[in-house]
Write a protein that holds these residues in place. Structure first.
Motif, PDB file in Angstrom:
ATOM      1  N   GLU A 271       0.828  -1.213   0.000  1.00  0.00           N
ATOM      2  CA  GLU A 271       0.000   0.000   0.000  1.00  0.00           C
ATOM      3  C   GLU A 271       0.862   1.262   0.000  1.00  0.00           C
ATOM      4  OE1 GLU A 271      -0.429  -2.605   2.215  1.00  0.00           O
ATOM      5  OE2 GLU A 271      -2.117  -3.451   1.098  1.00  0.00           O
ATOM      6  N   THR A 272       1.918   1.263   0.793  1.00  0.00           N
ATOM      7  CA  THR A 272       2.829   2.417   0.835  1.00  0.00           C
ATOM      8  C   THR A 272       3.497   2.604  -0.522  1.00  0.00           C
ATOM      9  OG1 THR A 272       3.232   2.189   3.202  1.00  0.00           O
ATOM     10  CG2 THR A 272       4.909   3.367   1.933  1.00  0.00           C
ATOM     11  N   LEU A 273       3.991   1.524  -1.081  1.00  0.00           N
ATOM     12  CA  LEU A 273       4.647   1.608  -2.387  1.00  0.00           C
ATOM     13  C   LEU A 273       3.681   2.048  -3.475  1.00  0.00           C
ATOM     14  CD1 LEU A 273       6.834  -1.586  -2.040  1.00  0.00           C
ATOM     15  CD2 LEU A 273       7.688   0.773  -2.165  1.00  0.00           C
ATOM     16  N   ASP A 274       2.458   1.523  -3.456  1.00  0.00           N
ATOM     17  CA  ASP A 274       1.457   1.903  -4.461  1.00  0.00           C
ATOM     18  C   ASP A 274       1.034   3.363  -4.321  1.00  0.00           C
ATOM     19  OD1 ASP A 274       1.508  -0.651  -5.523  1.00  0.00           O
ATOM     20  OD2 ASP A 274      -0.372  -1.291  -4.553  1.00  0.00           O
ATOM     21  N   LYS A 275       0.849   3.815  -3.091  1.00  0.00           N
ATOM     22  CA  LYS A 275       0.332   5.165  -2.844  1.00  0.00           C
ATOM     23  C   LYS A 275       1.405   6.253  -2.984  1.00  0.00           C
ATOM     24  CE  LYS A 275      -2.403   7.868   0.400  1.00  0.00           C
ATOM     25  NZ  LYS A 275      -3.174   7.872   1.640  1.00  0.00           N
ATOM     26  N   PHE A 276       2.603   5.975  -2.445  1.00  0.00           N
ATOM     27  CA  PHE A 276       3.637   7.011  -2.385  1.00  0.00           C
ATOM     28  C   PHE A 276       4.826   6.753  -3.305  1.00  0.00           C
ATOM     29  CE2 PHE A 276       1.565   6.892   1.814  1.00  0.00           C
ATOM     30  CZ  PHE A 276       1.033   8.168   1.829  1.00  0.00           C
ATOM     31  N   GLY A 277       5.024   5.508  -3.718  1.00  0.00           N
ATOM     32  CA  GLY A 277       6.153   5.150  -4.560  1.00  0.00           C
ATOM     33  C   GLY A 277       7.353   4.711  -3.744  1.00  0.00           C
ATOM     34  N   ALA A 278       8.292   4.080  -4.434  1.00  0.00           N
ATOM     35  CA  ALA A 278       9.503   3.597  -3.767  1.00  0.00           C
ATOM     36  C   ALA A 278      10.352   4.748  -3.262  1.00  0.00           C
ATOM     37  CB  ALA A 278      10.313   2.720  -4.722  1.00  0.00           C
ATOM     38  N   VAL A 279      10.339   5.851  -3.972  1.00  0.00           N
ATOM     39  CA  VAL A 279      11.114   7.025  -3.573  1.00  0.00           C
ATOM     40  C   VAL A 279      10.169   7.998  -2.875  1.00  0.00           C
ATOM     41  CG1 VAL A 279      12.607   8.905  -4.345  1.00  0.00           C
ATOM     42  CG2 VAL A 279      12.713   6.674  -5.487  1.00  0.00           C
ATOM     43  N   SER A 280      10.064   7.831  -1.561  1.00  0.00           N
ATOM     44  CA  SER A 280       9.174   8.671  -0.759  1.00  0.00           C
ATOM     45  C   SER A 280       9.614   8.622   0.700  1.00  0.00           C
ATOM     46  CB  SER A 280       7.723   8.167  -0.859  1.00  0.00           C
ATOM     47  OG  SER A 280       7.593   6.872  -0.286  1.00  0.00           O
ATOM     48  N   LYS A 281       9.192   9.629   1.446  1.00  0.00           N
ATOM     49  CA  LYS A 281       9.533   9.640   2.873  1.00  0.00           C
ATOM     50  C   LYS A 281       8.864   8.478   3.592  1.00  0.00           C
ATOM     51  CE  LYS A 281       5.926  12.889   4.219  1.00  0.00           C
ATOM     52  NZ  LYS A 281       5.582  14.195   4.735  1.00  0.00           N
ATOM     53  N   GLU A 282       7.682   8.119   3.146  1.00  0.00           N
ATOM     54  CA  GLU A 282       6.962   7.010   3.768  1.00  0.00           C
ATOM     55  C   GLU A 282       7.704   5.685   3.579  1.00  0.00           C
ATOM     56  OE1 GLU A 282       4.158  10.340   2.920  1.00  0.00           O
ATOM     57  OE2 GLU A 282       5.620   9.272   1.674  1.00  0.00           O
ATOM     58  N   THR A 283       8.200   5.457   2.367  1.00  0.00           N
ATOM     59  CA  THR A 283       8.949   4.230   2.101  1.00  0.00           C
ATOM     60  C   THR A 283      10.264   4.222   2.878  1.00  0.00           C
ATOM     61  OG1 THR A 283       7.916   3.909  -0.051  1.00  0.00           O
ATOM     62  CG2 THR A 283      10.057   2.857   0.286  1.00  0.00           C
ATOM     63  N   ALA A 284      10.965   5.348   2.917  1.00  0.00           N
ATOM     64  CA  ALA A 284      12.225   5.427   3.675  1.00  0.00           C
ATOM     65  C   ALA A 284      11.983   5.104   5.146  1.00  0.00           C
ATOM     66  CB  ALA A 284      12.855   6.804   3.527  1.00  0.00           C
ATOM     67  N   ALA A 285      10.884   5.610   5.704  1.00  0.00           N
ATOM     68  CA  ALA A 285      10.554   5.344   7.110  1.00  0.00           C
ATOM     69  C   ALA A 285      10.277   3.862   7.330  1.00  0.00           C
ATOM     70  CB  ALA A 285       9.342   6.183   7.529  1.00  0.00           C
ATOM     71  N   GLU A 286       9.486   3.261   6.450  1.00  0.00           N
ATOM     72  CA  GLU A 286       9.173   1.840   6.595  1.00  0.00           C
ATOM     73  C   GLU A 286      10.412   0.969   6.378  1.00  0.00           C
ATOM     74  OE1 GLU A 286       5.660   0.209   4.735  1.00  0.00           O
ATOM     75  OE2 GLU A 286       4.493   2.002   5.236  1.00  0.00           O
ATOM     76  N   MET A 287      11.298   1.389   5.494  1.00  0.00           N
ATOM     77  CA  MET A 287      12.540   0.645   5.277  1.00  0.00           C
ATOM     78  C   MET A 287      13.407   0.657   6.537  1.00  0.00           C
ATOM     79  SD  MET A 287      13.623   1.860   1.413  1.00  0.00           S
ATOM     80  CE  MET A 287      15.197   0.965   1.400  1.00  0.00           C
ATOM     81  N   ALA A 288      13.561   1.821   7.151  1.00  0.00           N
ATOM     82  CA  ALA A 288      14.396   1.934   8.354  1.00  0.00           C
ATOM     83  C   ALA A 288      13.822   1.104   9.499  1.00  0.00           C
ATOM     84  CB  ALA A 288      14.533   3.404   8.762  1.00  0.00           C
ATOM     85  N   GLU A 289      12.525   1.212   9.701  1.00  0.00           N
ATOM     86  CA  GLU A 289      11.891   0.433  10.757  1.00  0.00           C
ATOM     87  C   GLU A 289      11.936  -1.056  10.436  1.00  0.00           C
ATOM     88  OE1 GLU A 289       7.755   0.177  13.348  1.00  0.00           O
ATOM     89  OE2 GLU A 289       7.836   1.509  11.605  1.00  0.00           O
ATOM     90  N   GLY A 290      11.673  -1.392   9.185  1.00  0.00           N
ATOM     91  CA  GLY A 290      11.644  -2.786   8.771  1.00  0.00           C
ATOM     92  C   GLY A 290      12.974  -3.486   8.956  1.00  0.00           C
ATOM     93  N   ILE A 291      14.077  -2.840   8.570  1.00  0.00           N
ATOM     94  CA  ILE A 291      15.381  -3.491   8.717  1.00  0.00           C
ATOM     95  C   ILE A 291      15.749  -3.615  10.187  1.00  0.00           C
ATOM     96  CG2 ILE A 291      16.858  -1.430   8.436  1.00  0.00           C
ATOM     97  CD1 ILE A 291      17.599  -4.992   7.103  1.00  0.00           C
ATOM     98  N   ALA A 292      15.422  -2.617  10.994  1.00  0.00           N
ATOM     99  CA  ALA A 292      15.724  -2.702  12.426  1.00  0.00           C
ATOM    100  C   ALA A 292      14.961  -3.861  13.070  1.00  0.00           C
ATOM    101  CB  ALA A 292      15.390  -1.388  13.127  1.00  0.00           C
ATOM    102  N   LYS A 293      13.691  -3.973  12.735  1.00  0.00           N
ATOM    103  CA  LYS A 293      12.862  -5.017  13.351  1.00  0.00           C
ATOM    104  C   LYS A 293      13.211  -6.410  12.835  1.00  0.00           C
ATOM    105  CE  LYS A 293       9.071  -2.230  14.962  1.00  0.00           C
ATOM    106  NZ  LYS A 293       7.636  -1.964  14.953  1.00  0.00           N
TER     107      LYS A 293
END
Length: 175
Positions: free
Chosen positions: A82-104
């Motif tokens: 949903e994040t990728l579809d709505k905001f794209g791979a290059v977006s603040k939302e994707t960067a935030a989910e990437m950072a949280e995702g790798i940490a978790k």
């Protein structure tokens, strides 16, 4: 004179003498006993490569993932479709989910991510070549920095890497 420079520049000084940015970060991570992992798209592993230059970093650097494709972002670090579809791979939302995702997914205190358009193609008016988002997740808190880089592909990747490392350094100073 040196004290005057320190007073004026404060945290903007990354290192002195022969000490480089990754040495400063490595020491801070080890001294604070904080673990880190990276999820990189446009920087393609450059951040991880810089971090592993520091001797002893293996005690705090757990892993680096190059999640270049949307599928890798979803499957490896749990960025939502949903994040990728709505905001794209290059977006603040994707960067935030990437950072949280790798940490978790790697079980670290800190996740550091980059996503952007290094060029020479792929840019649009809304998202030009040189646009990079850097995400940092530290113990449940997320920050995203937007960066507009100039130059060729390698210059964009290098600028994004240095900026991401400096963001990590600054965050480590306050945590």
């Amino acid at each position: 004179m040196e004290n005057e420079i320190h007073k004026k520049l404060g945290d903007n000084i990354c290192s002195e003498g022969e000490v480089n940015l990754e040495d400063v970060i490595g020491k801070l991570l080890i001294d604070k006993n904080l673990t880190v992992s990276t999820a990189e798209s446009c920087t393609g592993g450059l951040i991880a490569s810089k971090l592993v230059n520091y001797p002893g970093i293996s005690s705090v650097f757990m892993e680096g993932a190059v999640t270049y494709s949307n599928e890798a972002k979803m499957n490896r670090i749990n960025v939502s479709k949903e994040t990728l579809d709505k905001f794209g791979a290059v977006s603040k939302e994707t960067a935030a989910e990437m950072a949280e995702g790798i940490a978790k997914t790697s079980g670290t205190n800190i996740g550091l991510s980059t996503t952007g358009i290094a060029g020479p193609g792929g840019g649009t008016k809304e998202k030009p070549v040189g646009l990079v988002y850097i995400g940092i997740y530290i113990n449940g808190k997320i920050k995203v920095k937007k960066l507009l880089c100039d130059g060729d592909r390698q210059t964009v990747r290098t600028q994004a890497t240095i900026t991401a490392l400096d963001l990590l350094r600054r965050e480590l100073l306050i945590h």
